[in-house]
Design a protein around this motif. Sequence first.
Motif, PDB file in Angstrom:
ATOM      1  N   LEU A 174       0.849  -1.191   0.000  1.00 12.83           N
ATOM      2  CA  LEU A 174       0.000   0.000   0.000  1.00 12.83           C
ATOM      3  C   LEU A 174       0.881   1.236   0.000  1.00 12.83           C
ATOM      4  O   LEU A 174       1.719   1.422   0.891  1.00 12.83           O
ATOM      5  N   GLN A 226     -13.318  -5.789  -6.301  1.00  7.84           N
ATOM      6  CA  GLN A 226     -11.910  -5.895  -6.628  1.00  7.84           C
ATOM      7  C   GLN A 226     -11.719  -6.361  -8.070  1.00  7.84           C
ATOM      8  O   GLN A 226     -10.873  -5.853  -8.794  1.00  7.84           O
ATOM      9  N   ASN A 230     -10.825  -2.254 -11.742  1.00  8.01           N
ATOM     10  CA  ASN A 230     -10.023  -1.643 -12.798  1.00  8.01           C
ATOM     11  C   ASN A 230     -10.865  -1.237 -13.993  1.00  8.01           C
ATOM     12  O   ASN A 230     -10.713  -0.150 -14.546  1.00  8.01           O
ATOM     13  N   GLU A 244      -3.051   3.983 -12.145  1.00  9.52           N
ATOM     14  CA  GLU A 244      -3.713   2.804 -12.712  1.00  9.52           C
ATOM     15  C   GLU A 244      -2.910   2.278 -13.901  1.00  9.52           C
ATOM     16  O   GLU A 244      -2.818   1.062 -14.115  1.00  9.52           O
ATOM     17  N   PHE A 248      -1.271   0.015 -10.340  1.00  7.83           N
ATOM     18  CA  PHE A 248      -1.663   0.253  -8.957  1.00  7.83           C
ATOM     19  C   PHE A 248      -3.162   0.554  -8.920  1.00  7.83           C
ATOM     20  O   PHE A 248      -3.642   1.396  -9.685  1.00  7.83           O
ATOM     21  N   ARG A 249      -3.893  -0.129  -8.067  1.00  2.00           N
ATOM     22  CA  ARG A 249      -5.287   0.266  -7.849  1.00  2.00           C
ATOM     23  C   ARG A 249      -5.285   1.614  -7.142  1.00  2.00           C
ATOM     24  O   ARG A 249      -4.670   1.775  -6.095  1.00  2.00           O
ATOM     25  N   TYR A 250      -5.984   2.575  -7.707  1.00  2.43           N
ATOM     26  CA  TYR A 250      -6.023   3.926  -7.155  1.00  2.43           C
ATOM     27  C   TYR A 250      -7.287   4.099  -6.326  1.00  2.43           C
ATOM     28  O   TYR A 250      -8.397   3.780  -6.778  1.00  2.43           O
ATOM     29  N   LEU A 269      -8.783  -1.143   2.872  1.00  2.00           N
ATOM     30  CA  LEU A 269      -7.645  -1.438   2.002  1.00  2.00           C
ATOM     31  C   LEU A 269      -6.696  -2.477   2.586  1.00  2.00           C
ATOM     32  O   LEU A 269      -5.930  -3.103   1.845  1.00  2.00           O
ATOM     33  N   LYS A 276      -1.437  -1.082  -4.427  1.00  2.00           N
ATOM     34  CA  LYS A 276      -2.540  -0.121  -4.399  1.00  2.00           C
ATOM     35  C   LYS A 276      -2.037   1.207  -3.857  1.00  2.00           C
ATOM     36  O   LYS A 276      -1.069   1.253  -3.101  1.00  2.00           O
TER      37      LYS A 276
END
Length: 497
Positions: A174, A226, A230, A244, A248-250, A269, A276
Amino acid sequence: MTLDEYKLLRKIDSPRDLKRLSAEELRTYCDELRRYIIEECSVNPGHLASSLGAVELAAALHYVFDTPGDKIVWDVGHQTYAHKIITGRREAFRTKRQLGGISGFPRMAESEYDAFGGGHASVSISAAFGMAKAAELRGEKHRVVAVIGDGSMTGGLAFEGLNNAGASKRTNLLVILNDNNMAIDQATGALKNYLLKISTSVHYNRFKQRLWGVLSHTPRLLRLCQKAGNAVKQGLLNKSNLFESLNFRYFGPVDGHNLKELVRTLRALRDIEGPKLLHVMTVKGKGFLPAEHDQPTWHAPGCFNPDTGERIASAGSASRYQDVFGETLVELAESDRRVVGVTPAMPTGCSMNMLMHAMPSRCFDVGIAEGHAVTFSAGLAAAGMVPFCNIYSTFMQRAYDNVIHDVAIQDLPVVMCLDRGGIVGEDGVTHHGVFDMAAFGAVPGLAIAAPMDELELRNMMYTGLQWGHPFMIRYPRGSGAGRMWRGARFEALPVGR
């Protein structure tokens, strides 16, 4: 206030104690923590504004994560005073930055809660990714968090870390982007404008509300979110998200001073696998009006009255070397149109803000990017300009390759000014400028100079302008010998003597 008057602060000696607080008590604790930092920094100076802005973030991280098993890597460390106090160093905080006291930055030898040392910018993502990958290889379940400011995010190493970590889809990392639109001075560059755009975007904020609505439901819906996340984000944002695009998941942006929202977000999170990034908006100097209104000055303000905000001037009438540099650079720029200034996010720290104010088109703050600062200066010199590139001695270590290959080998007239050469006192081991003479003395074609007083620094700068080859001046932190220098006639000094 005496410690007895802090009803909650005096009871918290570890993150375990912090976790026993209710949500309401946590808010009160943060208020007391902020006041304690202000009071202690008023008599024992340090990096104030950055730490005030990260009080709630530090508290929320230790409230949600199981430190020191879970690792928190703080970038630079300017913002870690709350972290240090929460993790058993409340009394030792009175000794920060003093001989025999605790460091002003994270230090692994000081506490098991300091997962990685700090002092230089942009390292957190790379280091945290290494820790997360090690945990994955050993089959361990602890989490790793990197906390990086928007100023540090301008450094090339931060993007190298993002690029590498984003390719590791299973590694649980994270990254928290602590965005206050500031480095030490005002943030600069294209990334600043990009972050401002997404932090005020209707699409992003609408997406944030929808996302947390989903996350507040059942685990089954969480897993579905999840998987679909995206695709949803790409559709909403027209594939425009930088993070993204690096896999990385934003998430965000979220209010970094809203404890309830911070805690809820971090808990959500905590158990999402893979890389992420959480975008957190904070205010540098939060909770102390003088610091909020003049953030560069209150980054490290010295002693002050905590009730009135009046700064207490230190004794001595001699000019600081950095101000001799700043004023002389303006004079040289007025007399020679080839002169330009370059700094990696330190205009106030090195006094290049004087040229920035007098001739903004001829002064360049390139962000926290020392290597780029030197090579950018080399490009300016190759095109006929004479750049004065000012970088603190300890940070110039990062540009060693650039000095050799881009300046020295090509014999370009770049004047490199190394502020804070030698021992720097309270900033400690990460900031001592002790390697420059040994490191750069071996570089062929590079003249190195060190002034004995203010007038000699002024004349060395003039000599560097006239020399026409690579020229380096290193000078100490603080005030000079008191020699008169303002208005003195420039004199070219014999190079090599």
